[in-house]
Write a protein that holds these residues in place. Structure first.
Motif, PDB file in Angstrom:
ATOM      1  N   GLY A 140      53.849  14.587 -21.610  1.00 27.13           N
ATOM      2  CA  GLY A 140      55.153  13.971 -21.807  1.00 27.13           C
ATOM      3  C   GLY A 140      55.009  12.594 -22.410  1.00 27.13           C
ATOM      4  O   GLY A 140      53.891  12.115 -22.634  1.00 27.13           O
ATOM      5  N   ASP A 141      56.120  11.947 -22.673  1.00 27.93           N
ATOM      6  CA  ASP A 141      56.095  10.601 -23.238  1.00 27.93           C
ATOM      7  C   ASP A 141      55.554   9.560 -22.257  1.00 27.93           C
ATOM      8  O   ASP A 141      55.013   8.542 -22.670  1.00 27.93           O
ATOM      9  N   TYR A 142      55.704   9.818 -20.958  1.00 28.87           N
ATOM     10  CA  TYR A 142      55.301   8.847 -19.944  1.00 28.87           C
ATOM     11  C   TYR A 142      54.253   9.385 -18.980  1.00 28.87           C
ATOM     12  O   TYR A 142      53.497   8.629 -18.392  1.00 28.87           O
ATOM     13  N   SER A 143      54.259  10.696 -18.748  1.00 27.36           N
ATOM     14  CA  SER A 143      53.411  11.315 -17.736  1.00 27.36           C
ATOM     15  C   SER A 143      52.936  12.675 -18.216  1.00 27.36           C
ATOM     16  O   SER A 143      53.515  13.271 -19.123  1.00 27.36           O
ATOM     17  N   THR A 144      51.897  13.170 -17.554  1.00 26.19           N
ATOM     18  CA  THR A 144      51.492  14.557 -17.703  1.00 26.19           C
ATOM     19  C   THR A 144      52.073  15.310 -16.519  1.00 26.19           C
ATOM     20  O   THR A 144      51.967  14.857 -15.370  1.00 26.19           O
ATOM     21  N   LEU A 145      52.693  16.441 -16.777  1.00 20.70           N
ATOM     22  CA  LEU A 145      53.384  17.219 -15.756  1.00 20.70           C
ATOM     23  C   LEU A 145      52.694  18.553 -15.542  1.00 20.70           C
ATOM     24  O   LEU A 145      52.069  19.094 -16.461  1.00 20.70           O
ATOM     25  N   ALA A 146      52.862  19.117 -14.369  1.00 19.77           N
ATOM     26  CA  ALA A 146      52.468  20.500 -14.075  1.00 19.77           C
ATOM     27  C   ALA A 146      53.502  21.034 -13.092  1.00 19.77           C
ATOM     28  O   ALA A 146      53.930  20.321 -12.184  1.00 19.77           O
ATOM     29  N   GLN A 147      53.916  22.280 -13.304  1.00 19.22           N
ATOM     30  CA  GLN A 147      55.002  22.819 -12.500  1.00 19.22           C
ATOM     31  C   GLN A 147      54.609  24.111 -11.800  1.00 19.22           C
ATOM     32  O   GLN A 147      53.733  24.845 -12.264  1.00 19.22           O
ATOM     33  N   VAL A 148      55.301  24.375 -10.710  1.00 13.82           N
ATOM     34  CA  VAL A 148      55.140  25.610  -9.958  1.00 13.82           C
ATOM     35  C   VAL A 148      56.470  25.892  -9.269  1.00 13.82           C
ATOM     36  O   VAL A 148      57.241  24.968  -8.995  1.00 13.82           O
ATOM     37  N   ARG A 149      56.750  27.143  -9.033  1.00 18.44           N
ATOM     38  CA  ARG A 149      57.958  27.518  -8.285  1.00 18.44           C
ATOM     39  C   ARG A 149      57.542  27.958  -6.895  1.00 18.44           C
ATOM     40  O   ARG A 149      56.524  28.631  -6.729  1.00 18.44           O
ATOM     41  N   ASP A 150      58.343  27.577  -5.900  1.00 16.74           N
ATOM     42  CA  ASP A 150      58.057  28.014  -4.541  1.00 16.74           C
ATOM     43  C   ASP A 150      58.438  29.482  -4.396  1.00 16.74           C
ATOM     44  O   ASP A 150      58.846  30.133  -5.362  1.00 16.74           O
ATOM     45  N   THR A 151      58.293  30.016  -3.201  1.00 18.21           N
ATOM     46  CA  THR A 151      58.535  31.443  -2.980  1.00 18.21           C
ATOM     47  C   THR A 151      59.986  31.848  -3.189  1.00 18.21           C
ATOM     48  O   THR A 151      60.282  33.031  -3.322  1.00 18.21           O
ATOM     49  N   ASP A 152      60.905  30.880  -3.249  1.00 15.72           N
ATOM     50  CA  ASP A 152      62.314  31.166  -3.516  1.00 15.72           C
ATOM     51  C   ASP A 152      62.735  30.835  -4.935  1.00 15.72           C
ATOM     52  O   ASP A 152      63.881  31.043  -5.306  1.00 15.72           O
ATOM     53  N   GLY A 153      61.824  30.284  -5.731  1.00 18.42           N
ATOM     54  CA  GLY A 153      62.154  29.945  -7.112  1.00 18.42           C
ATOM     55  C   GLY A 153      62.513  28.497  -7.355  1.00 18.42           C
ATOM     56  O   GLY A 153      62.805  28.113  -8.479  1.00 18.42           O
ATOM     57  N   ASN A 154      62.516  27.652  -6.306  1.00 19.03           N
ATOM     58  CA  ASN A 154      62.753  26.227  -6.505  1.00 19.03           C
ATOM     59  C   ASN A 154      61.616  25.652  -7.338  1.00 19.03           C
ATOM     60  O   ASN A 154      60.455  26.003  -7.151  1.00 19.03           O
ATOM     61  N   LEU A 155      61.931  24.765  -8.271  1.00 16.64           N
ATOM     62  CA  LEU A 155      60.940  24.196  -9.176  1.00 16.64           C
ATOM     63  C   LEU A 155      60.338  22.921  -8.594  1.00 16.64           C
ATOM     64  O   LEU A 155      61.064  21.983  -8.251  1.00 16.64           O
ATOM     65  N   VAL A 156      59.009  22.884  -8.494  1.00 22.05           N
ATOM     66  CA  VAL A 156      58.277  21.706  -8.037  1.00 22.05           C
ATOM     67  C   VAL A 156      57.480  21.189  -9.232  1.00 22.05           C
ATOM     68  O   VAL A 156      56.675  21.911  -9.804  1.00 22.05           O
ATOM     69  N   THR A 157      57.731  19.941  -9.627  1.00 23.04           N
ATOM     70  CA  THR A 157      57.008  19.310 -10.737  1.00 23.04           C
ATOM     71  C   THR A 157      56.149  18.195 -10.186  1.00 23.04           C
ATOM     72  O   THR A 157      56.658  17.299  -9.508  1.00 23.04           O
ATOM     73  N   LEU A 158      54.851  18.262 -10.463  1.00 22.97           N
ATOM     74  CA  LEU A 158      53.935  17.174 -10.138  1.00 22.97           C
ATOM     75  C   LEU A 158      53.679  16.411 -11.419  1.00 22.97           C
ATOM     76  O   LEU A 158      53.554  17.012 -12.488  1.00 22.97           O
ATOM     77  N   ALA A 159      53.585  15.097 -11.331  1.00 20.21           N
ATOM     78  CA  ALA A 159      53.409  14.267 -12.523  1.00 20.21           C
ATOM     79  C   ALA A 159      52.480  13.107 -12.228  1.00 20.21           C
ATOM     80  O   ALA A 159      52.468  12.578 -11.120  1.00 20.21           O
ATOM     81  N   THR A 160      51.729  12.704 -13.253  1.00 20.94           N
ATOM     82  CA  THR A 160      50.933  11.493 -13.142  1.00 20.94           C
ATOM     83  C   THR A 160      51.886  10.307 -13.137  1.00 20.94           C
ATOM     84  O   THR A 160      53.006  10.397 -13.669  1.00 20.94           O
ATOM     85  N   PRO A 161      51.487   9.178 -12.560  1.00 22.08           N
ATOM     86  CA  PRO A 161      52.340   7.989 -12.622  1.00 22.08           C
ATOM     87  C   PRO A 161      52.648   7.643 -14.080  1.00 22.08           C
ATOM     88  O   PRO A 161      51.820   7.886 -14.970  1.00 22.08           O
ATOM     89  N   PRO A 162      53.811   7.080 -14.372  1.00 18.02           N
ATOM     90  CA  PRO A 162      54.167   6.745 -15.755  1.00 18.02           C
ATOM     91  C   PRO A 162      53.117   5.818 -16.390  1.00 18.02           C
ATOM     92  O   PRO A 162      52.621   4.893 -15.743  1.00 18.02           O
ATOM     93  N   SER A 163      52.796   6.105 -17.640  1.00 20.52           N
ATOM     94  CA  SER A 163      51.788   5.321 -18.351  1.00 20.52           C
ATOM     95  C   SER A 163      52.333   3.963 -18.808  1.00 20.52           C
ATOM     96  O   SER A 163      51.559   3.042 -19.067  1.00 20.52           O
ATOM     97  N   HIS A 164      53.637   3.854 -18.935  1.00 22.44           N
ATOM     98  CA  HIS A 164      54.271   2.595 -19.285  1.00 22.44           C
ATOM     99  C   HIS A 164      55.702   2.606 -18.769  1.00 22.44           C
ATOM    100  O   HIS A 164      56.199   3.646 -18.329  1.00 22.44           O
ATOM    101  N   ALA A 165      56.333   1.470 -18.777  1.00 24.05           N
ATOM    102  CA  ALA A 165      57.670   1.328 -18.183  1.00 24.05           C
ATOM    103  C   ALA A 165      58.715   2.163 -18.924  1.00 24.05           C
ATOM    104  O   ALA A 165      58.664   2.303 -20.142  1.00 24.05           O
ATOM    105  N   PHE A 166      59.657   2.688 -18.150  1.00 25.79           N
ATOM    106  CA  PHE A 166      60.787   3.385 -18.736  1.00 25.79           C
ATOM    107  C   PHE A 166      61.702   2.372 -19.405  1.00 25.79           C
ATOM    108  O   PHE A 166      61.806   1.221 -18.956  1.00 25.79           O
ATOM    109  N   PRO A 167      62.443   2.781 -20.426  1.00 26.56           N
ATOM    110  CA  PRO A 167      63.418   1.858 -21.022  1.00 26.56           C
ATOM    111  C   PRO A 167      64.542   1.573 -20.027  1.00 26.56           C
ATOM    112  O   PRO A 167      64.864   2.408 -19.199  1.00 26.56           O
ATOM    113  N   ALA A 168      65.121   0.426 -20.111  1.00 33.36           N
ATOM    114  CA  ALA A 168      66.237   0.064 -19.247  1.00 33.36           C
ATOM    115  C   ALA A 168      67.428   0.968 -19.505  1.00 33.36           C
ATOM    116  O   ALA A 168      67.620   1.440 -20.636  1.00 33.36           O
ATOM    117  N   ALA A 169      68.214   1.185 -18.499  1.00 37.88           N
ATOM    118  CA  ALA A 169      69.401   2.044 -18.625  1.00 37.88           C
ATOM    119  C   ALA A 169      70.497   1.312 -19.378  1.00 37.88           C
ATOM    120  O   ALA A 169      70.589   0.135 -19.399  1.00 37.88           O
TER     121      ALA A 169
END
Length: 122
Positions: free
Chosen positions: A93-122
């Motif tokens: 990704g632009d800020y992190s590397t992600l990996a995903q898995v679904r639990d036994t009911d299909g809920n999505l769990v995303t694990l991510a590395t800490p952001p490599s740099h600050a997010f832009p302000a809202a």
């Protein structure tokens, strides 16, 4: 208007089979729940500001998702493989590397590395 003073946050994922979900999330998180406030709710304290709740609901199970930053994605991948949980391929990704898995009911769990740099302000 004064801002909300949130002290803790507990995302809640809904599942159809709480016992199966407890086993799966125990493998994912590497430990069982910290609390069982009621027969239909499991509660993990993950950090000082909050954690995760898993609750049973046949009607709306599988429509949830959670995003968790982890210190070392590769180490988590290895640990989870040992627990029988297979993360998907790394997603750059632009800020992190992600990996995903679904639990036994299909809920999505995303694990991510800490952001490599600050997010832009809202």
């Amino acid at each position: 208007m004064p801002k909300m003073k949130v002290e803790k946050a507990y995302p809640s994922l809904l599942v159809a089979d709480l016992a199966m979900a407890e086993h799966w999330y125990t493998g994912l998180l590497g430990r069982g729940p910290d609390h069982r406030p009621m027969p239909t709710l499991l509660h993990w304290e993950l950090f000082d500001e909050g954690g995760l709740m898993v609750s049973t609901s046949d009607e709306i199970a599988s429509r949830g998702s959670i995003f968790l930053y982890v210190a070392d994605l590769a180490a988590e991948r290895r640990r989870l493989e040992g627990a029988g949980i297979a993360l998907g391929e790394d997603i750059a990704g632009d800020y992190s590397t992600l990996a995903q898995v679904r639990d036994t009911d299909g809920n999505l769990v995303t694990l991510a590395t800490p952001p490599s740099h600050a997010f832009p302000a809202a």
